[in-house]
Design an enzyme around this catalytic site. Structure first.
Site, PDB file in Angstrom:
ATOM      1  N   ASP A 459      -7.620  -4.633  -2.601  1.00 16.13           N
ATOM      2  CA  ASP A 459      -6.199  -4.809  -2.295  1.00 16.13           C
ATOM      3  C   ASP A 459      -5.490  -3.464  -2.209  1.00 16.13           C
ATOM      4  OD1 ASP A 459      -6.653  -4.443  -5.028  1.00 16.13           O
ATOM      5  OD2 ASP A 459      -4.874  -5.542  -5.638  1.00 16.13           O
ATOM      6  N   ARG A 463      -3.137   1.085  -8.560  1.00 16.04           N
ATOM      7  CA  ARG A 463      -2.688   0.508  -9.827  1.00 16.04           C
ATOM      8  C   ARG A 463      -3.837  -0.210 -10.543  1.00 16.04           C
ATOM      9  NH1 ARG A 463       0.837  -3.786  -6.651  1.00 16.04           N
ATOM     10  NH2 ARG A 463      -0.713  -5.432  -6.378  1.00 16.04           N
ATOM     11  N   ASP A 464      -3.522  -0.912 -11.590  1.00 14.98           N
ATOM     12  CA  ASP A 464      -4.585  -1.522 -12.390  1.00 14.98           C
ATOM     13  C   ASP A 464      -5.112  -2.809 -11.743  1.00 14.98           C
ATOM     14  OD1 ASP A 464      -2.299  -2.967 -12.730  1.00 14.98           O
ATOM     15  OD2 ASP A 464      -2.254  -2.885 -14.917  1.00 14.98           O
ATOM     16  N   GLU A 465      -5.474  -2.721 -10.474  1.00 14.14           N
ATOM     17  CA  GLU A 465      -6.147  -3.824  -9.779  1.00 14.14           C
ATOM     18  C   GLU A 465      -7.350  -3.246  -9.019  1.00 14.14           C
ATOM     19  OE1 GLU A 465      -4.184  -7.257  -8.324  1.00 14.14           O
ATOM     20  OE2 GLU A 465      -2.208  -6.484  -8.875  1.00 14.14           O
ATOM     21  N   ASP A 472      -6.842 -10.735   0.969  1.00 11.97           N
ATOM     22  CA  ASP A 472      -6.495  -9.502   1.667  1.00 11.97           C
ATOM     23  C   ASP A 472      -7.509  -9.196   2.764  1.00 11.97           C
ATOM     24  OD1 ASP A 472      -5.408  -9.694  -1.005  1.00 11.97           O
ATOM     25  OD2 ASP A 472      -4.592  -7.692  -0.746  1.00 11.97           O
ATOM     26  N   TRP A 526      -7.217 -17.410   0.726  1.00 13.05           N
ATOM     27  CA  TRP A 526      -8.065 -16.519  -0.065  1.00 13.05           C
ATOM     28  C   TRP A 526      -9.516 -17.018  -0.009  1.00 13.05           C
ATOM     29  CZ3 TRP A 526      -3.199 -15.690   0.160  1.00 13.05           C
ATOM     30  CH2 TRP A 526      -2.642 -14.518  -0.314  1.00 13.05           C
ATOM     31  N   GLU A 739       2.466  -2.649   0.424  1.00 12.78           N
ATOM     32  CA  GLU A 739       2.247  -4.040   0.031  1.00 12.78           C
ATOM     33  C   GLU A 739       3.388  -4.931   0.526  1.00 12.78           C
ATOM     34  OE1 GLU A 739       2.019  -4.551  -4.204  1.00 12.78           O
ATOM     35  OE2 GLU A 739       0.888  -6.423  -3.966  1.00 12.78           O
ATOM     36  N   HIS A 760      -1.628  -0.932   0.718  1.00 13.85           N
ATOM     37  CA  HIS A 760      -2.246  -2.260   0.788  1.00 13.85           C
ATOM     38  C   HIS A 760      -2.535  -2.517   2.262  1.00 13.85           C
ATOM     39  CE1 HIS A 760      -1.769  -4.151  -3.117  1.00 13.85           C
ATOM     40  NE2 HIS A 760      -1.937  -5.353  -2.604  1.00 13.85           N
TER      41      HIS A 760
HETATM   42  C1  BGC Z   1      -2.866  -8.214  -5.117  1.00 13.25           C
HETATM   43  C2  BGC Z   1      -3.028  -8.810  -3.765  1.00 13.25           C
HETATM   44  C3  BGC Z   1      -3.446 -10.224  -3.887  1.00 13.25           C
HETATM   45  C4  BGC Z   1      -2.381 -10.954  -4.631  1.00 13.25           C
HETATM   46  C5  BGC Z   1      -2.656 -12.414  -4.778  1.00 13.25           C
HETATM   47  C6  BGC Z   1      -1.856  -8.991  -5.877  1.00 13.25           C
HETATM   48  O1  BGC Z   1      -1.646  -8.519  -7.142  1.00 13.25           O
HETATM   49  O2  BGC Z   1      -2.568  -6.862  -5.064  1.00 13.25           O
HETATM   50  O3  BGC Z   1      -2.957  -8.140  -2.655  1.00 13.25           O
HETATM   51  O4  BGC Z   1      -3.927 -10.826  -2.772  1.00 13.25           O
HETATM   52  O5  BGC Z   1      -2.140 -10.343  -5.885  1.00 13.25           O
HETATM   53  O6  BGC Z   1      -2.041 -12.943  -5.817  1.00 13.25           O
END
Ligand code: BGC
Length: 882
Positions: A459, A463-465, A472, A526, A739, A760
């Site tokens: 994504d 950050r913390d992901e 995505d 998704w 994003e 993003h």
């Molecule tokens: C992510 C996304 C993701 C979305 C779905 C976000 O925190 O960065 O791009 O698809 O959450 O909930």
């Protein structure tokens, strides 16, 4: 009139050393001016090391992409040198250059190495990277040396002090329970007769590191980072990780994906075999057989020089690289004195100051305790998503502990360089036009692709992901596949997906690899990636095997994964859906369109896609079953969401665009399309051409307008200036796709939401319109064997050119409006044909070669569309960028 073979390759690999397939399929790309050239036959020749013929196989076939391996199967380590020649009716190509194909380690019995690690480190903390060392003897007449290596975690490996390969964060991120990928390196040039040594750094990587937001989880696959390496000379194992190896810590105190690295230069990283090294611990061999990686390596792909070094109003020194990217900064210069240097990485300045809030819990900093013996610095086992490097409030805390950092204030542009890191996919697609800001928008899409393909499709990189969010990549895959050959990486990721899905009983998790059970949640758009991504890859590569491999997971998704309402078989309306995620102009994240309408529209579409795939694979019963299901679902979809007079329950652009794009029109009421198109025009105008769609609507809205007689509205929307619009971030200086269209607000403040990334790729899916409609090329048949050339100039754009290196060779289209004439230049690669559909002209079918068309041009009088507003309403402010 010439035809040449420019590249011979196997499967979707960039190189053929250490492949995992025993009968790798071969493909060759063409180049040349030959007109209407079609291959009729080919010869594949095996040659010896001197180029002498061993065996030649002649095949009468027009196929040049993924043709069957014609020789005896490859075994572990076996080497075959091949070349190919293609024959047309009267012209043949020359022989291609020779491709050396070498098998990797294919059986469990090939692995004599053991998995080795250091002491057990605390469970709840970042693991400290450690080093491994061993010595080995090389015989005098050694010829060919190979290193097969992987890690539970991340490694860097050295032989006799020389780094092996240029891969970073190797072996990358996979669902380690199903795929532990290794790479084969040719290290013949690293060795010398007699004593040699091999050393490695091992870090926690994704394997044991912290992943996921809200603090995330550690040790998801294991708590013991470890190495598995086997070194062979002329097919014999001469070194392997085992209990004879030694380990010890070094200058790295910490190195983790989200938080960055801490390095103490006071600790010397010596590689001398002495008593300071500890005996390693061995771990059980992994349950899964290590497999040859399909993905290109993660590499340092570009260096970026700083554009400016500034001091913020609060006195922080910050370096601006002028471009947001994923990677790290390297310190090249020498700080004048010892002390602590802390580099904090962030994406944007807010009112001239550092603001780390969008990074949430990710620390994104690299710290060097510079205690002498300075050799420059760059981190090993982390990356950051950033444009700026500077000091955060934390620096001052740290500096007060390790005082001498004043010299840092004098950092010069030559002392630091930005290093862009990404999976090294081949760049295959380009676009440019007369419109500078659209070109920058397109560049931004490219940069976000690079930053979000670090090992797997993510994504965001900061950050913390940084997770493999399935939605995505589902919406972005056509754009990604146009720009880069991501097949190896994405096909590998699909294997992880299939595994995760089987664990989650048919549900496709919303992130893959799934980093926590609560991600094993069914959601349309998704989870639909399980069918739609293989379909995109098939469309771009012609590889039906990807469909075949993913067929059972697709069916499983429809049969067990999708949570249905028993009465309608549509999605259960009680469950959560992401819907048209992040559509602007509404509170909350899942958009103004009923998320279940979005989900159910996708369900009908995906059911049809699976029916089509079943047909392609020859599963006739399944095909009929899914066709019937799709028909039945469409009937309930119509009952549920569309009124008798063809209004939709969600009166939104995304709802109507999905219905039109997926052809969810009532089979007996074709007039429904026209009514919906009229309504869409109203809504687009009402929004003053601002963007009103999110993840689901954005990739398709402009296409739907273009395909339904509203091209002038598509261009008006594409060129709109005011936020939210595609160009508003560009006007604010964006260098990547955000994003949200308003991640940065117009007044220079960061959007107050806690989900605000500036990198993003998902909404960059608008680039598909640039490729297909503005530029004008798209595959018409899988693999681009048949091409659609259909540019539709519009707006204020006066020229555009687009190209894509297809599996057959380069396809391009360029056009320019010169006074009253539209000139179009089209290039079609050998062995392909194209349907050329130009404005106001009869459709032509052409074969390979360069084709020029010229026609009278009249600008679309409907552009720019306007709206008349009653005098008591405020005047229209949304202008467009001419
Ligand atoms: C992510 C996304 C993701 C979305 C779905 C976000 O925190 O960065 O791009 O698809 O959450 O909930």
């Amino acid at each position: 009139m010439s035809v040449d073979i420019t590249r011979l390759s196997v499967e979707h690999h960039r190189t053929a050393l250490g492949v995992g397939e025993t009968a790798p399929r071969l493909s060759w790309r063409f180049e040349g001016s030959a007109r209407d050239w079609y291959q009729q036959a080919y010869d594949i020749r095996r040659v010896d090391d001197d180029g002498g013929e061993i065996e030649t196989v002649h095949v009468d076939s027009g196929e040049s992409v993924l043709v069957p391996w014609p020789f005896a199967p490859l075994g572990s380590r076996s080497r075959t040198r091949v070349k190919v020649q293609a024959h047309g009716k009267s012209v043949s190509t020359g022989w291609s250059s020779v491709l050396e194909v070498e098998g990797g380690l294919l059986d469990r019995s090939d692995w004599q190495a053991q998995v080795v690690t250091c002491e057990q480190q605390p469970f709840d903390k970042a693991k400290r990277p450690f080093r491994l060392l061993s010595a080995f003897h090389v015989p005098d007449n050694a010829q060919r040396a190979r290193l097969y290596v992987t890690a539970l975690g991340a490694y860097e490996i050295y032989v006799n002090g020389k780094r092996v390969g240029d891969e970073v964060l190797a072996p990358g991120w996979t669902q380690y329970n199903t795929q532990l990928v290794y790479r084969t390196h040719d290290i013949s040039a690293h060795l010398r007769p007699g004593e040699n040594w091999i050393g490695a750094w091992v870090g926690e990587g994704w394997y044991a590191g912290r992943l996921g937001f809200g603090g995330g989880r550690r040790n998801i696959w294991g708590s013991r980072p470890a190495l598995l390496a086997q070194l062979e000379v002329d097919g014999k194992v001469i070194a392997r990780t085992d209990e004879s190896w030694r380990w010890k810590y070094g200058s790295l105190l910490e190195s983790s994906i989200y938080d960055g690295e801490i390095c103490d230069t006071g600790i010397e990283d010596d590689w001398k075999w002495d008593d300071s090294w500890n005996p390693v611990e061995t771990l059980d061999f992994p349950d899964v057989l290590p497999c040859a990686t399909q993905s290109p390596p993660i590499r340092e792909i570009q260096n970026i020089k700083p554009v400016e070094i500034i001091t913020t109003p609060s006195g922080k020194i910050i370096v601006d690289f002028g471009q947001n990217f994923g990677g790290y900064a390297e310190l090249l210069g020498t700080p004048p004195s010892a002390g602590t240097i802390e580099l904090t990485h962030f994406e944007v300045l807010e009112h001239g100051e550092v603001n780390m809030r969008p990074l949430r819990t990710a620390k994104c900093r690299d710290v060097v305790y510079n205690r002498g013996s300075w050799k420059g610095y760059k981190p090993k086992f982390t990356f950051h998503g950033f444009r700026w490097v500077g000091s955060s409030p934390e620096v001052h805390r740290m500096t007060s502990r390790y005082v001498h950092v004043n010299g840092w204030n004098d950092i010069k542009a030559d002392d630091i360089v930005g290093i862009v890191v990404s999976t090294d996919m081949e760049r295959v697609g380009h676009f440019s036009s007369s419109h500078k800001l659209l070109n920058r928008l397109h560049e931004n899409v490219v940069w976000s692709t690079i930053a979000n393909c670090i090992s797997l499709p993510t994504d965001c990189p900061q950050r913390d992901e940084r997770l493999g969010w399935t939605g995505d990549v589902q919406v972005f895959a056509p754009t990604l596949s146009f720009l880069f050959d991501g097949t190896g990486m994405l096909d590998g990721w699909l294997k992880d997906l299939a595994y995760e899905q089987s664990v989650a009983k048919g549900v496709v998790p919303i992130v893959v690899p799934s980093v926590d059970d609560h991600f094993n949640l069914p959601s349309a758009v998704w989870g639909d990636v399980v069918a739609l991504l293989p379909a995109v890859l098939h469309r771009f590569t012609g590889d039906a095997r990807i469909l075949a491999n993913m067929y059972a997971p697709m069916v499983d998704w429809l049969e067990r994964g999708v949570k249905r309402d028993p009465a309608t078989q549509l999605w259960d309306p009680r469950d959560m859906q992401f819907g048209d995620w992040l559509a602007p102009q509404v509170e909350g994240s899942n958009g103004i369109t009923d998320p279940h309408l979005v989900a159910d529209a996708y369900l009908v579409h995906v059911t049809r896609v699976v029916a089509h795939v079943a047909g392609l694979l020859g599963y006739r019963d399944d095909q009929q079953r899914f066709e019937a299901e799709a028909e039945a679902l469409l009937a309930v979809f119509q009952d549920t969401y569309i009124t008798a007079r063809h209004r939709t329950v969600s009166d939104t652009q995304a709802a109507i665009a999905l219905i039109l794009h997926f052809d969810l029109i009532h089979p007996d009421q074709p007039e429904q399309r026209q009514v919906l198109v009229q309504r869409l025009e109203k809504l687009v105008t009402k929004c003053l051409w601002q963007v009103a769609t999110g993840f689901a609507g954005t990739p398709i809205i402009l296409h739907v307008l273009a395909e339904n007689g509203l091209l002038h509205h598509a261009y008006r929307m594409l060129q709109a200036k005011d936020s939210p619009s595609w160009l508003s971030p560009v006007l604010l200086g964006a260098t990547t796709i955000w994003e949200r269209w308003d991640s940065m607000l117009q007044d220079g403040s960061i959007n107050p939401d806690d989900m605000v990334s500036f990198n993003h790729y998902a909404l960059g899916s608008v680039a598909q319109f640039l490729h297909k409609v503005v530029g004008g090329i798209a595959p018409l048949e899988p693999g681009w064997r048949k091409i659609l050339v259909k540019p539709r100039p519009g707006g204020t754009i006066t020229s555009a050119s687009v190209s894509h290196v297809s599996p057959y060779g380069k396809v391009s289209c360029g056009w320019a409006i010169v006074r009253d004439t539209l000139k179009v230049e089209v290039q079609i690669p050998p062995n392909c044909s194209a349907v050329v559909d130009l404005p106001e002209s009869p459709t032509a079918i052409v074969g390979s070669g360069q084709h020029t068309f010229s026609m009278a041009w009249q600008a679309d009088k409907r552009f720019p569309p306007t709206v008349s507003r009653p005098h008591f309403l405020p005047p229209i402010t949304n202008t467009f960028v001419p």
